[in-house]
Enzyme design. Structure first.
Site, PDB file in Angstrom:
ATOM      1  N   LYS A 191      -5.273  -5.477  87.150  1.00 47.10           N
ATOM      2  CA  LYS A 191      -5.893  -5.652  88.472  1.00 47.10           C
ATOM      3  C   LYS A 191      -6.470  -4.289  88.861  1.00 47.10           C
ATOM      4  O   LYS A 191      -5.778  -3.422  89.372  1.00 47.10           O
ATOM      5  CB  LYS A 191      -4.828  -6.102  89.481  1.00 47.10           C
ATOM      6  CG  LYS A 191      -5.368  -6.891  90.671  1.00 47.10           C
ATOM      7  CD  LYS A 191      -6.371  -6.159  91.521  1.00 47.10           C
ATOM      8  CE  LYS A 191      -5.713  -5.285  92.574  1.00 47.10           C
ATOM      9  NZ  LYS A 191      -6.734  -4.496  93.342  1.00 47.10           N
ATOM     10  N   GLY A 244      -0.879   4.267  92.210  1.00 45.83           N
ATOM     11  CA  GLY A 244      -1.553   4.171  93.507  1.00 45.83           C
ATOM     12  C   GLY A 244      -0.741   4.901  94.558  1.00 45.83           C
ATOM     13  O   GLY A 244       0.026   5.813  94.228  1.00 45.83           O
ATOM     14  N   SER A 245      -0.882   4.497  95.792  1.00 53.35           N
ATOM     15  CA  SER A 245      -0.247   5.230  96.889  1.00 53.35           C
ATOM     16  C   SER A 245       1.237   4.910  96.996  1.00 53.35           C
ATOM     17  O   SER A 245       1.700   3.842  96.576  1.00 53.35           O
ATOM     18  CB  SER A 245      -0.938   4.873  98.206  1.00 53.35           C
ATOM     19  OG  SER A 245      -0.733   3.496  98.476  1.00 53.35           O
ATOM     20  N   THR A 246       1.967   5.823  97.601  1.00 50.46           N
ATOM     21  CA  THR A 246       3.398   5.618  97.822  1.00 50.46           C
ATOM     22  C   THR A 246       3.637   4.432  98.761  1.00 50.46           C
ATOM     23  O   THR A 246       4.584   3.667  98.580  1.00 50.46           O
ATOM     24  CB  THR A 246       4.010   6.917  98.386  1.00 50.46           C
ATOM     25  OG1 THR A 246       3.944   7.906  97.349  1.00 50.46           O
ATOM     26  CG2 THR A 246       5.450   6.742  98.815  1.00 50.46           C
ATOM     27  N   GLU A 267       3.737   4.900  89.670  1.00 46.28           N
ATOM     28  CA  GLU A 267       3.183   6.266  89.708  1.00 46.28           C
ATOM     29  C   GLU A 267       2.496   6.370  91.057  1.00 46.28           C
ATOM     30  O   GLU A 267       1.512   5.670  91.299  1.00 46.28           O
ATOM     31  CB  GLU A 267       2.141   6.476  88.610  1.00 46.28           C
ATOM     32  CG  GLU A 267       2.621   6.250  87.202  1.00 46.28           C
ATOM     33  CD  GLU A 267       3.391   7.425  86.636  1.00 46.28           C
ATOM     34  OE1 GLU A 267       3.513   8.460  87.324  1.00 46.28           O
ATOM     35  OE2 GLU A 267       3.869   7.291  85.493  1.00 46.28           O
ATOM     36  N   CYS A 302      -4.038  12.660  91.830  1.00 44.37           N
ATOM     37  CA  CYS A 302      -2.664  12.562  92.329  1.00 44.37           C
ATOM     38  C   CYS A 302      -1.931  13.883  92.199  1.00 44.37           C
ATOM     39  O   CYS A 302      -1.060  14.201  92.985  1.00 44.37           O
ATOM     40  CB  CYS A 302      -1.925  11.455  91.593  1.00 44.37           C
ATOM     41  SG  CYS A 302      -2.085  11.601  89.811  1.00 44.37           S
ATOM     42  N   GLU A 401      -0.700  13.331 101.991  1.00 48.39           N
ATOM     43  CA  GLU A 401      -1.635  13.360 100.878  1.00 48.39           C
ATOM     44  C   GLU A 401      -3.034  13.035 101.400  1.00 48.39           C
ATOM     45  O   GLU A 401      -3.252  11.957 101.943  1.00 48.39           O
ATOM     46  CB  GLU A 401      -1.233  12.338  99.811  1.00 48.39           C
ATOM     47  CG  GLU A 401      -2.144  12.396  98.610  1.00 48.39           C
ATOM     48  CD  GLU A 401      -1.762  11.388  97.537  1.00 48.39           C
ATOM     49  OE1 GLU A 401      -1.504  10.227  97.873  1.00 48.39           O
ATOM     50  OE2 GLU A 401      -1.736  11.783  96.363  1.00 48.39           O
TER      51      GLU A 401
HETATM   52  P1  NAD Z   1      -3.652   2.157  96.816  1.00 43.49           P
HETATM   53  O1  NAD Z   1      -2.168   2.189  96.801  1.00 43.49           O
HETATM   54  O2  NAD Z   1      -4.330   1.904  98.082  1.00 43.49           O
HETATM   55  O3  NAD Z   1      -4.173   1.054  95.809  1.00 43.49           O
HETATM   56  C1  NAD Z   1      -3.767   1.038  94.462  1.00 43.49           C
HETATM   57  C2  NAD Z   1      -3.905  -0.370  93.928  1.00 43.49           C
HETATM   58  O4  NAD Z   1      -2.994  -1.217  94.606  1.00 43.49           O
HETATM   59  C3  NAD Z   1      -5.292  -0.977  94.113  1.00 43.49           C
HETATM   60  O5  NAD Z   1      -5.641  -1.720  92.966  1.00 43.49           O
HETATM   61  C4  NAD Z   1      -5.079  -1.890  95.299  1.00 43.49           C
HETATM   62  O6  NAD Z   1      -5.968  -2.993  95.332  1.00 43.49           O
HETATM   63  C5  NAD Z   1      -3.666  -2.367  95.063  1.00 43.49           C
HETATM   64  N1  NAD Z   1      -2.977  -2.881  96.255  1.00 43.49           N
HETATM   65  C6  NAD Z   1      -3.174  -2.526  97.548  1.00 43.49           C
HETATM   66  N2  NAD Z   1      -2.374  -3.253  98.357  1.00 43.49           N
HETATM   67  C7  NAD Z   1      -1.649  -4.079  97.573  1.00 43.49           C
HETATM   68  C8  NAD Z   1      -0.663  -5.084  97.823  1.00 43.49           C
HETATM   69  N3  NAD Z   1      -0.240  -5.360  99.052  1.00 43.49           N
HETATM   70  N4  NAD Z   1      -0.142  -5.743  96.761  1.00 43.49           N
HETATM   71  C9  NAD Z   1      -0.545  -5.465  95.509  1.00 43.49           C
HETATM   72  N5  NAD Z   1      -1.486  -4.547  95.216  1.00 43.49           N
HETATM   73  C10 NAD Z   1      -2.034  -3.857  96.241  1.00 43.49           C
HETATM   74  O7  NAD Z   1      -4.089   3.542  96.162  1.00 43.49           O
HETATM   75  P2  NAD Z   1      -5.573   4.033  95.888  1.00 43.49           P
HETATM   76  O8  NAD Z   1      -6.158   4.427  97.208  1.00 43.49           O
HETATM   77  O9  NAD Z   1      -6.302   3.095  95.027  1.00 43.49           O
HETATM   78  O10 NAD Z   1      -5.306   5.336  95.015  1.00 43.49           O
HETATM   79  C11 NAD Z   1      -4.965   6.532  95.582  1.00 43.49           C
HETATM   80  C12 NAD Z   1      -3.470   6.766  95.418  1.00 43.49           C
HETATM   81  O11 NAD Z   1      -3.107   6.677  94.044  1.00 43.49           O
HETATM   82  C13 NAD Z   1      -3.065   8.136  95.843  1.00 43.49           C
HETATM   83  O12 NAD Z   1      -1.899   8.057  96.622  1.00 43.49           O
HETATM   84  C14 NAD Z   1      -2.771   8.855  94.541  1.00 43.49           C
HETATM   85  O13 NAD Z   1      -1.873   9.899  94.619  1.00 43.49           O
HETATM   86  C15 NAD Z   1      -2.266   7.759  93.704  1.00 43.49           C
HETATM   87  N6  NAD Z   1      -2.383   8.088  92.273  1.00 43.49           N
HETATM   88  C16 NAD Z   1      -1.249   8.386  91.583  1.00 43.49           C
HETATM   89  C17 NAD Z   1      -1.305   8.721  90.249  1.00 43.49           C
HETATM   90  C18 NAD Z   1      -0.055   9.010  89.471  1.00 43.49           C
HETATM   91  O14 NAD Z   1      -0.094   8.923  88.262  1.00 43.49           O
HETATM   92  N7  NAD Z   1       1.050   9.337  90.117  1.00 43.49           N
HETATM   93  C19 NAD Z   1      -2.533   8.731  89.599  1.00 43.49           C
HETATM   94  C20 NAD Z   1      -3.685   8.433  90.318  1.00 43.49           C
HETATM   95  C21 NAD Z   1      -3.585   8.091  91.666  1.00 43.49           C
END
Ligand code: NAD
Ligand code: MN
Length: 497
Positions: A191, A244-246, A267, A302, A401
């Protein structure tokens, strides 16, 4: 690197065929509902296409098919040497289509084309190849049993894996999951982020061409709260892997608890400290690294070095060096091979970053570089790399962040204070230490609560080393053989002889 010029890339962008549909059982198809969402390029605000907006119904189809494919054994029971061959071919196909994939990535999320080519595409192919090459070299275990017993400790694929990934390194984050998930024999549903779905959609076809059987790798573009949530709550998804985000990471743990207790590997975010001591071996190198740590990929990283901790005795000398170094990072057209800072992924993200810059001013930090939106006339979303000095760790720009090119400089007096400030965060993804004192490097390195620690550099590492976070930066690790843990169950078989 490439010899293509900006106008070559612009020409190619005009004639590029962009696939926007979901991919289930080896075929592109519209969302069941027929719904789509707009894919807007942050480069210039142009509409790239209408992307299938998947939801619960598509998740049902894809999970059912992924399960049937897994149970059929067509991939899960393929001989490891054969699976290896197919994965290496998949990596080669990603490389052969490198320019096309790089262009899609740059148009979709705004990063410089030179980075898309040399970093994203290369590292993505490498992640697939490295994982594939490992398959026939990883052995299981025989337990130390009494003479009349045989104890086998074996790894089995978990089954159906859902991978939910972010937009900052769309192809690369997908391949960090796909590599070990495919290598261990699972069926996967990817996804991608709604902000950057195009490369994930494209490589599904390449996987088929490589010989990965239909149904093993499916792609469902769409929103988090629709198809993402449906996958996370699904009773027949065995493992959910996420970058993605925390905030969303925590929500996914709730979904797992509310459904089938699927394994959840996360992650998440970071607010990484980059600590420069007065005895750093090369202050110029430290200054340049501090600049690239926040400007590379528009700060949408990240592990961005977003908190620069500087020993007070050198701060007046060092901060101007960083301000000078960041001048080498200028926003420009992402299709120009000379550009090293592209567009932020979309208007929402740009406004978020600009609001943090305002918060820096409001909280009394001192702006020493950047601070503004630029190139507005292009229709794109560009923000200058920005530095605030005089930050204390309690300010919003030091705690939250930002995920954009905004650096907070914080002074410290001694080693203990540096460690205390560095660890005073809910995150624990990465940290760096600059010192020529060997003992200090190790002692501070050990004291830092972070999954990756860099000494006298920022952002080292490759597929051979695990990557992931302490604390609210996540659990589990991507890359290296440790990543295989996420995609396998351990089985103990105890045989009476
Ligand atoms: P996000 O958490 O908003 O979204 C990540 C993914 O989750 C997207 O595909 C989104 O559609 C999906 N998502 C959102 N709400 C959801 C729900 N309720 N149920 C299921 N899936 C859902 O993050 P983002 O804005 O896409 O990315 C930025 C974040 O990612 C930052 O916090 C960054 O630090 C983190 N990140 C971490 C790493 C790592 O390896 N630790 C690497 C890259 C990015
Ligand atoms: Mn996009």
């Amino acid at each position: 690197m490439t010899s293509l010029t900006r106008s070559d890339w612009e020409q190619r962008a005009k004639t590029l065929t962009i696939e926007t549909r979901a991919f289930i059982h080896g075929e592109y198809r519209a969302a069941e509902s027929g719904a789509t969402f707009e894919c807007i390029s942050p480069v210039d605000g142009r509409l790239l296409g209408l992307v299938a907006s998947c939801d619960q119904a598509d998740a049902e189809l894809a999970v059912k098919d992924a399960r049937a494919t897994f149970d059929s054994g067509v991939w899960s029971r393929m001989a490891p040497a054969q699976r290896k061959k197919v994965m290496i071919r998949f990596a080669e196909l990603i490389e052969e289509h490198g320019q096309e994939l790089a262009l899609l990535e740059t148009l979709d999320m705004g990063k410089p084309i030179s980075d898309s080519l040399s970093i994203d595409v290369n590292s993505a192919a490498n992640a697939i190849r490295w994982s594939g090459e490992a398959i026939d070299k990883v052995y299981d275990e025989v337990a130390a049993t009494p003479h009349d017993q045989l104890g086998l400790v074996t790894r089995e694929p978990v089954g159906v894996v859902a991978a939910i990934v972010p937009w900052n390194f769309p192809l690369l984050m997908s391949c960090w999951k796909l590599g070990p998930a495919l290598a261990t024999g699972n069926s996967i549903i990817l996804k991608p982020s709604e902000k950057s779905p195009l490369t994930g959609i494209r490589i599904a076809q390449l996987a088929i061409e490589a010989g990965i059987p239909a149904g093993v790798f499916n792609v469902l573009p769409g929103f988090g709260h629709t198809v993402g949530k449906a996958l996370a709550l699904h009773m027949d998804v065995d493992t959910l892997v996420f970058t993605g985000s925390t905030k969303i990471a925590k929500q996914l743990m709730v979904y797992a608890g509310e459904s089938n207790m699927k394994r959840v590997w996360l992650e998440a975010g970071g607010k990484s400290p980059n600590i420069v001591f007065a005895d750093a071996p090369d202050l110029q190198a430290a200054a340049e690294a501090a600049a690239s740590a926040i400007a590379f990929n528009q700060g949408e990283v990240c592990t961005a070095g977003s908190r620069l901790l500087v020993e007070n005795s050198i701060k007046d000398k060092f901060v101007p060096m960083v301000v000078e170094a960041i001048k080498a990072w200028r926003p420009g057209n992402p299709l120009d091979p000379a550009t090293n800072v592209g567009a932020l992924v979309d208007t929402t993200q740009m406004n978020n970053v600009l609001s943090y810059i305002q918060a820096g001013h409001d909280d009394g930090a001192k702006l020493v570089a950047g601070g503004k939106r630029v190139m507005e006339e292009t229709g794109g979303t560009y923000v200058e790399p920005t530095i605030f000095d005089g930050v204390n760790n309690a300010m919003r720009i030091a705690k939250e962040e930002i995920f954009g090119p905004v650096l907070s400089v914080i002074g410290f007096d001694d080693q203990d204070e540096a460690i205390a400030i560095a660890n005073d965060t809910v995150y624990g993804l990465a940290a760096a230490v600059w010192t020529s004192n060997l003992s200090r490097a190790h002692l501070v390195g050990k004291a830092l609560r972070a999954g990756s620690v860099w000494i006298n550099q920022y952002d080292g590492g490759d597929m051979t080393a695990p990557f992931g976070g302490f604390k609210q930066s996540g659990n589990g690790r991507d890359k290296s053989l440790h990543a295989f843990d996420k995609y396998t169950e351990l089985k103990s078989t105890w045989i009476k002889l």
